[in-house]
Design a protein around this motif. Structure first.
Motif, PDB file in Angstrom:
ATOM      1  N   ALA A   1       0.827  -1.210   0.000  1.00 19.55           N
ATOM      2  CA  ALA A   1       0.000   0.000   0.000  1.00 19.55           C
ATOM      3  C   ALA A   1       0.861   1.259   0.000  1.00 19.55           C
ATOM      4  N   LEU A   2       1.958   1.218   0.728  1.00 15.50           N
ATOM      5  CA  LEU A   2       2.861   2.368   0.770  1.00 15.50           C
ATOM      6  C   LEU A   2       3.579   2.544  -0.564  1.00 15.50           C
ATOM      7  N   LEU A   3       4.046   1.441  -1.136  1.00 17.21           N
ATOM      8  CA  LEU A   3       4.762   1.524  -2.410  1.00 17.21           C
ATOM      9  C   LEU A   3       3.878   2.082  -3.515  1.00 17.21           C
ATOM     10  N   ALA A   4       2.618   1.715  -3.492  1.00 17.82           N
ATOM     11  CA  ALA A   4       1.712   2.171  -4.548  1.00 17.82           C
ATOM     12  C   ALA A   4       1.536   3.687  -4.538  1.00 17.82           C
ATOM     13  N   ARG A   5       1.752   4.302  -3.375  1.00 18.96           N
ATOM     14  CA  ARG A   5       1.526   5.750  -3.270  1.00 18.96           C
ATOM     15  C   ARG A   5       2.785   6.499  -2.812  1.00 18.96           C
ATOM     16  N   HIS A   6       3.949   5.892  -2.980  1.00 23.85           N
ATOM     17  CA  HIS A   6       5.149   6.489  -2.392  1.00 23.85           C
ATOM     18  C   HIS A   6       5.502   7.833  -3.032  1.00 23.85           C
ATOM     19  N   GLU A   7       5.233   7.998  -4.310  1.00 22.32           N
ATOM     20  CA  GLU A   7       5.564   9.278  -4.955  1.00 22.32           C
ATOM     21  C   GLU A   7       4.692  10.407  -4.405  1.00 22.32           C
ATOM     22  N   GLN A   8       3.407  10.121  -4.208  1.00 20.66           N
ATOM     23  CA  GLN A   8       2.515  11.137  -3.640  1.00 20.66           C
ATOM     24  C   GLN A   8       2.907  11.464  -2.202  1.00 20.66           C
ATOM     25  N   LEU A   9       3.304  10.434  -1.436  1.00 19.65           N
ATOM     26  CA  LEU A   9       3.704  10.658  -0.049  1.00 19.65           C
ATOM     27  C   LEU A   9       4.979  11.506   0.035  1.00 19.65           C
ATOM     28  N   LEU A  10       5.914  11.252  -0.861  1.00 22.56           N
ATOM     29  CA  LEU A  10       7.133  12.064  -0.882  1.00 22.56           C
ATOM     30  C   LEU A  10       6.814  13.517  -1.201  1.00 22.56           C
ATOM     31  N   TYR A  11       5.909  13.721  -2.143  1.00 22.06           N
ATOM     32  CA  TYR A  11       5.532  15.083  -2.540  1.00 22.06           C
ATOM     33  C   TYR A  11       4.867  15.823  -1.367  1.00 22.06           C
ATOM     34  N   VAL A  12       3.932  15.149  -0.692  1.00 10.71           N
ATOM     35  CA  VAL A  12       3.233  15.773   0.437  1.00 10.71           C
ATOM     36  C   VAL A  12       4.207  16.066   1.581  1.00 10.71           C
ATOM     37  N   SER A  13       5.109  15.111   1.853  1.00  6.80           N
ATOM     38  CA  SER A  13       6.086  15.316   2.927  1.00  6.80           C
ATOM     39  C   SER A  13       6.960  16.530   2.643  1.00  6.80           C
ATOM     40  N   ARG A  14       7.362  16.682   1.407  1.00  3.99           N
ATOM     41  CA  ARG A  14       8.217  17.822   1.066  1.00  3.99           C
ATOM     42  C   ARG A  14       7.480  19.143   1.241  1.00  3.99           C
ATOM     43  N   LYS A  15       6.209  19.154   0.898  1.00  3.08           N
ATOM     44  CA  LYS A  15       5.414  20.381   1.038  1.00  3.08           C
ATOM     45  C   LYS A  15       5.185  20.724   2.517  1.00  3.08           C
ATOM     46  N   LEU A  16       4.916  19.684   3.333  1.00  2.00           N
ATOM     47  CA  LEU A  16       4.622  19.927   4.745  1.00  2.00           C
ATOM     48  C   LEU A  16       5.870  20.304   5.542  1.00  2.00           C
ATOM     49  N   LEU A  17       6.985  19.634   5.253  1.00  3.62           N
ATOM     50  CA  LEU A  17       8.195  19.819   6.053  1.00  3.62           C
ATOM     51  C   LEU A  17       9.083  20.941   5.550  1.00  3.62           C
ATOM     52  N   GLY A  18       8.968  21.251   4.281  1.00  5.90           N
ATOM     53  CA  GLY A  18       9.937  22.162   3.691  1.00  5.90           C
ATOM     54  C   GLY A  18      11.166  21.388   3.239  1.00  5.90           C
ATOM     55  N   GLN A  19      11.932  21.977   2.331  1.00  5.83           N
ATOM     56  CA  GLN A  19      13.029  21.237   1.717  1.00  5.83           C
ATOM     57  C   GLN A  19      14.096  20.809   2.719  1.00  5.83           C
ATOM     58  N   ARG A  20      14.447  21.702   3.675  1.00  4.41           N
ATOM     59  CA  ARG A  20      15.526  21.381   4.596  1.00  4.41           C
ATOM     60  C   ARG A  20      15.176  20.204   5.504  1.00  4.41           C
ATOM     61  N   LEU A  21      13.984  20.243   6.126  1.00  3.67           N
ATOM     62  CA  LEU A  21      13.572  19.145   6.999  1.00  3.67           C
ATOM     63  C   LEU A  21      13.326  17.860   6.216  1.00  3.67           C
ATOM     64  N   PHE A  22      12.814  18.007   4.998  1.00  8.69           N
ATOM     65  CA  PHE A  22      12.580  16.827   4.153  1.00  8.69           C
ATOM     66  C   PHE A  22      13.907  16.128   3.848  1.00  8.69           C
ATOM     67  N   ASN A  23      14.936  16.918   3.512  1.00  7.42           N
ATOM     68  CA  ASN A  23      16.252  16.331   3.244  1.00  7.42           C
ATOM     69  C   ASN A  23      16.778  15.582   4.469  1.00  7.42           C
ATOM     70  N   LYS A  24      16.585  16.169   5.671  1.00  3.79           N
ATOM     71  CA  LYS A  24      17.040  15.502   6.896  1.00  3.79           C
ATOM     72  C   LYS A  24      16.289  14.197   7.127  1.00  3.79           C
ATOM     73  N   LEU A  25      14.979  14.233   6.891  1.00  2.19           N
ATOM     74  CA  LEU A  25      14.181  13.018   7.052  1.00  2.19           C
ATOM     75  C   LEU A  25      14.659  11.921   6.105  1.00  2.19           C
ATOM     76  N   MET A  26      14.940  12.288   4.843  1.00  6.31           N
ATOM     77  CA  MET A  26      15.401  11.304   3.873  1.00  6.31           C
ATOM     78  C   MET A  26      16.753  10.732   4.257  1.00  6.31           C
ATOM     79  N   LYS A  27      17.645  11.597   4.777  1.00  6.75           N
ATOM     80  CA  LYS A  27      18.971  11.116   5.172  1.00  6.75           C
ATOM     81  C   LYS A  27      18.899  10.202   6.382  1.00  6.75           C
ATOM     82  N   MET A  28      17.886  10.373   7.194  1.00  6.17           N
ATOM     83  CA  MET A  28      17.698   9.501   8.359  1.00  6.17           C
ATOM     84  C   MET A  28      17.052   8.172   7.981  1.00  6.17           C
ATOM     85  N   THR A  29      16.449   8.098   6.784  1.00  6.09           N
ATOM     86  CA  THR A  29      15.702   6.891   6.408  1.00  6.09           C
ATOM     87  C   THR A  29      16.183   6.347   5.061  1.00  6.09           C
ATOM     88  N   PHE A  30      15.384   6.504   4.022  1.00  7.16           N
ATOM     89  CA  PHE A  30      15.649   5.843   2.743  1.00  7.16           C
ATOM     90  C   PHE A  30      16.971   6.281   2.110  1.00  7.16           C
TER      91      PHE A  30
END
Length: 600
Positions: free
Chosen positions: A84-113
Motif C-alpha cells: 500500500a505504501l509503495l503504490a503511493r510512495h511518490e505522492q507521499l514524498l511530494y506531500v512530505s516535502r510540502k509539509l516539512l519544507g526542503q531542509r527538513l525533508f532532506n534531513k528526514l530522507m537522510k535519516m531513512t531511505f
C-alpha cells in the motif's frame, strides 16, 4: 558511410584486432595446477585454507553496523515490503516535502531511505562510508545516481527525437529498419518497467560532455580511496542513442545472416561457437544471391583471417563488420530475400556522423583516465535494442586497454536467451586476440519492459521464459567463465548477485577448480543497503567483494530511491531473510547488553 567514417575515427584509439546457518568448515585448498597459479607457479605450492563463509551468522554479517543503523535498515526494508505504501510512495514524498519544507525533508530522507541506500551527496561526503566498508573488506563500485526529473511526456519526446534520424523524420530515401531497432512512442519513456538501472535521455552534445565529466570525477574519487576500485558507466550517457540503435541492427542482421547460412549447411541449432561454415560453400551461396562478386568474397576470407581451417565461425564473420569499408560506402546489411547489401538509411547528416565519433572519443577519454588512476570501468548493460552495439564498442575498448590486465568489464545479462552464446564468443575472442577478459554477470534489470515491448511490437521475446531458466543460464555462464579463469590467471569476473544460492554455487565451483580468493580473479557485488549478510561475510573471509555505491544530492536521486523501494518489493523472499537476520542480531545485542556496539 556512417560506419565507414565512425570506425576509422576510432582506429587511432584501437589496436588491430533456508537454514539460517549453512557455513562449511574451513577446508584446505587443493593445490592448483600450473595454469591456475598466477605467473604459472609450481603446482606443489601450498595454499592457505579457504575461509569459511556463513551467510546465516547475523553477528558477523552486521559487525560493521551500529545498532541505530540496524534499526533504520529494519524500518526501511519493512516499509519497502508494504504494498500500500509503495503504490503511493511518490505522492507521499511530494506531500512530505510540502509539509516539512526542503531542509527538513532532506534531513528526514537522510535519516531513512536516502541514508540506507545512498552514500552521500558528493565525492567528498561519501569518503567516510567507503573507508569504513573497506576496513571490513568491502570495496566500492561508484555510481553517480542523479537523474533528470522528467515527466513521461518529456521523456517520450526526448527519446523519439534522439533515436530517430533526419532521414527517418523527413521520410526521404529508403528505410530498411527493423521494427525491433526503431524507436516506438509507446516505449519512449525507458524508465517504465525498469528496476534498479539508472536511465539517461539524450539532450545535446554538451549534456553528454557533462556526463563524461561526472564519470571522470567518479574515477578520481574511486582512485583516491583504493587502487582496485570500480566505477559504472552507461553508454547512453555518452552520446546520441540513434547510433546505438543503428549499429545494433547492423550487428544483429549480420549475425542472423550467418545463422541462415548455417541452416543451409545443415548446422541449425548448434551453439554459436560450434557453428562452422565451409568457406567454399558459403562463397558459392553468397555469390548466387548476388550480394557480392566472387572476387570480393574471396577477398573477405583470406589466409590471414581464416588460417588453414577452411571454415568460418561467427567470430570470423563478425570481423567483416570491422573492416567493411571494403564492402560498401554505407551502413549496410545483407538481405537474403533480395540478394543485396542494403543501406539501413539513404543518408546521414554530417552532424549525425560527428555525434557517432564523439561518443567513441568520450569512451576513450574515460578509459585513459581509468588507466591513469588504477580504476576499472564496468560498462552497464542496457535494453536489447541498444545492447549489441554497447557490447561491440566495449569489446573495442577491451582490445586496447585490457592488454596487461582487465581494465574494462563488459556486462552480460543472464535473463537473455543468448547470454551463453555471448559469453562464449567473447571469451574465445579474447583468447584469439590475446587481451584480458573482464566480465560482470547479472540477471538483468529490464525484464518487464523487454517482454512488454516484444509482445506489443511483434518480435521474439529475448528473455528466458522462467525464473528457473534464468538461474540455470546464470549458473551455466558462471561455470564457463570460472573454467576459463582456471586456465587464464589474467581473466577476471564479477558475480553481481543478491541470490545466496548463486553465490554458494560460485564458491563451490571455485573450490572445485582450485580458484583461491587471494588470487582476486572472482569478485562479488551487491547493492548498497541490500544483502549485507552476503557482502560482509565474504569480505571478512577474504573474498574480493564490492558494494554498488550510488551518490548524489537528495532531490536528484529520488528516482533511484523509488526503484530501490520497488526492487525490495520484488525481492520479498530475500528481504524477509535479511530482516530476520537483523532481528536476530538486535536481540543478541539486547541480551548481551551490547546495544551500544561500536564497529571494530
Amino acid at each position: 558511410m556512417a560506419l565507414r567514417r565512425a570506425l576509422p575515427a576510432l582506429r587511432p584509439y584501437l589496436p588491430r584486432f533456508v537454514p539460517l546457518s549453512t557455513a562449511p568448515a574451513s577446508r584446505e585448498q587443493p593445490a592448483a595446477g600450473p595454469a591456475a597459479v598466477p605467473g604459472g607457479g609450481s603446482a606443489t605450492a601450498v595454499r592457505p585454507p579457504v575461509p569459511a563463509v556463513d551467510f546465516g551468522n547475523a553477528q558477523e554479517a552486521y559487525r560493521s553496523r551500529r545498532t541505530w543503523e540496524l534499526a533504520r535498515s529494519l524500518l526501511v526494508l519493512r516499509l519497502c515490503a508494504w504494498p500500500a505504501l509503495l503504490a503511493r510512495h511518490e505522492q507521499l514524498l511530494y506531500v512530505s516535502r510540502k509539509l516539512l519544507g526542503q531542509r527538513l525533508f532532506n534531513k528526514l530522507m537522510k535519516m531513512t531511505f536516502y541514508g540506507h541506500f545512498v552514500a552521500g551527496e558528493d565525492q567528498e561526503s561519501i569518503q567516510p562510508l567507503l573507508q569504513h566498508n573497506r576496513a571490513f573488506g568491502v570495496g566500492a563500485i561508484l555510481d553517480y545516481a542523479v537523474e533528470e526529473d522528467l515527466s513521461p511526456e518529456e521523456a517520450e519526446h526526448k527519446e523519439m527525437e534522439s533515436c530517430t534520424s533526419a532521414a527517418e523524420r523527413d521520410g526521404s530515401g529508403t528505410n530498411k529498419r527493423d521494427k525491433q531497432y526503431q524507436a516506438h512512442r509507446a516505449f519512449g519513456d525507458r524508465r517504465n518497467g525498469v528496476i534498479s538501472a539508472r536511465t539517461y535521455f539524450y539532450a545535446n552534445e554538451a549534456k553528454c560532455d557533462s556526463h563524461m565529466e561526472t564519470f571522470l570525477r567518479c574515477i578520481e574519487a574511486s582512485g583516491r580511496v583504493s587502487d582496485d576500485g570500480f566505477i559504472a558507466i552507461k553508454l547512453t550517457a555518452l552520446g546520441r542513442p540513434q547510433f546505438l540503435l543503428q549499429f545494433s541492427e547492423v550487428l544483429a542482421k549480420w549475425r542472423c545472416f550467418f545463422h541462415q547460412m548455417a541452416v543451409e549447411q545443415g548446422q541449425a541449432g548448434l551453439a554459436a561457437m560450434d557453428t562452422k561454415l565451409e568457406v567454399a560453400v558459403l562463397q558459392e551461396s553468397v555469390a548466387k544471391m548476388g550480394i557480392a562478386s566472387r572476387a570480393e568474397i574471396e577477398d573477405w576470407f583470406t589466409a590471414e583471417t581464416l588460417g588453414v581451417s577452411g571454415t568460418v565461425d561467427l567470430l570470423d564473420w563478425s570481423s567483416l563488420i570491422h573492416s567493411r569499408t571494403k564492402l560498401s560506402k554505407h551502413l549496410v546489411v545483407p538481405n537474403a530475400q533480395t540478394g543485396q547489401l542494403e543501406p539501413l538509411l539513404s543518408r546521414f547528416t554530417e552532424e549525425e556522423e560527428l555525434q557517432m565519433t564523439r561518443m567513441l572519443q568520450r569512451m576513450d577519454v574515460l578509459a585513459k583516465k581509468a588507466t591513469e588512476m588504477g580504476v576499472r570501468l564496468m560498462v552497464d548493460a542496457e535494453q536489447t535494442y541498444f545492447q549489441p552495439a554497447i557490447s561491440r564498442l566495449t569489446l573495442e575498448m577491451q582490445r586496447k586497454f585490457n592488454v596487461e590486465k582487465p581494465l574494462i568489464f563488459n556486462t552480460y545479462q543472464c535473463y537473455l536467451k543468448d547470454a551463453y552464446d555471448n559469453v562464449t564468443l567473447d571469451v574465445e575472442l579474447a583468447r584469439r586476440e590475446g587481451w584480458c577478459f573482464g566480465a560482470k554477470l547479472v540477471r538483468g534489470a529490464y525484464l518487464a519492459q523487454e517482454r512488454a515491448r516484444a509482445a506489443e511490437i511483434g518480435y521474439e521475446d529475448p528473455i528466458n521464459p522462467t525464473y528457473e531458466a534464468t538461474n540455470a543460464m546464470y549458473h551455466r555462464c558462471l561455470d564457463y567463465v570460472l573454467e576459463e579463469l582456471k586456465h587464464n590467471a589474467k581473466a577476471k569476473m564479477m558475480v553481481a548477485s543478491h541470490n545466496e544460492d548463486t553465490v554458494r554455487f560460485a564458491l563451490h565451483r571455485m573450490e572445485e577448480l582450485g580458484l583461491h580468493p587471494a588470487d582476486h580473479q572472482v569478485y562479488f557485488g551487491q547493492l548498497l543497503g541490500m544483502c549485507d549478510q552476503i557482502s560482509f561475510p565474504l569480505g571478512q573471509a577474504g573474498y574480493p567483494v564490492y558494494k554498488y555505491v550510488p551518490y548524489g544530492p537528495v532531490m536528484e536521486v529520488l528516482p533511484y530511491l523509488s526503484r530501490r523501494a520497488l526492487e525490495n518489493s520484488s525481492l520479498m523472499k530475500g528481504a524477509h531473510r535479511e530482516r530476520q537476520l537483523m532481528w536476530v542480531e538486535l536481540l543478541r545485542r539486547l541480551r548481551t547488553c551490547s546495544f551500544f556496539h561500536r564497529p571494530t
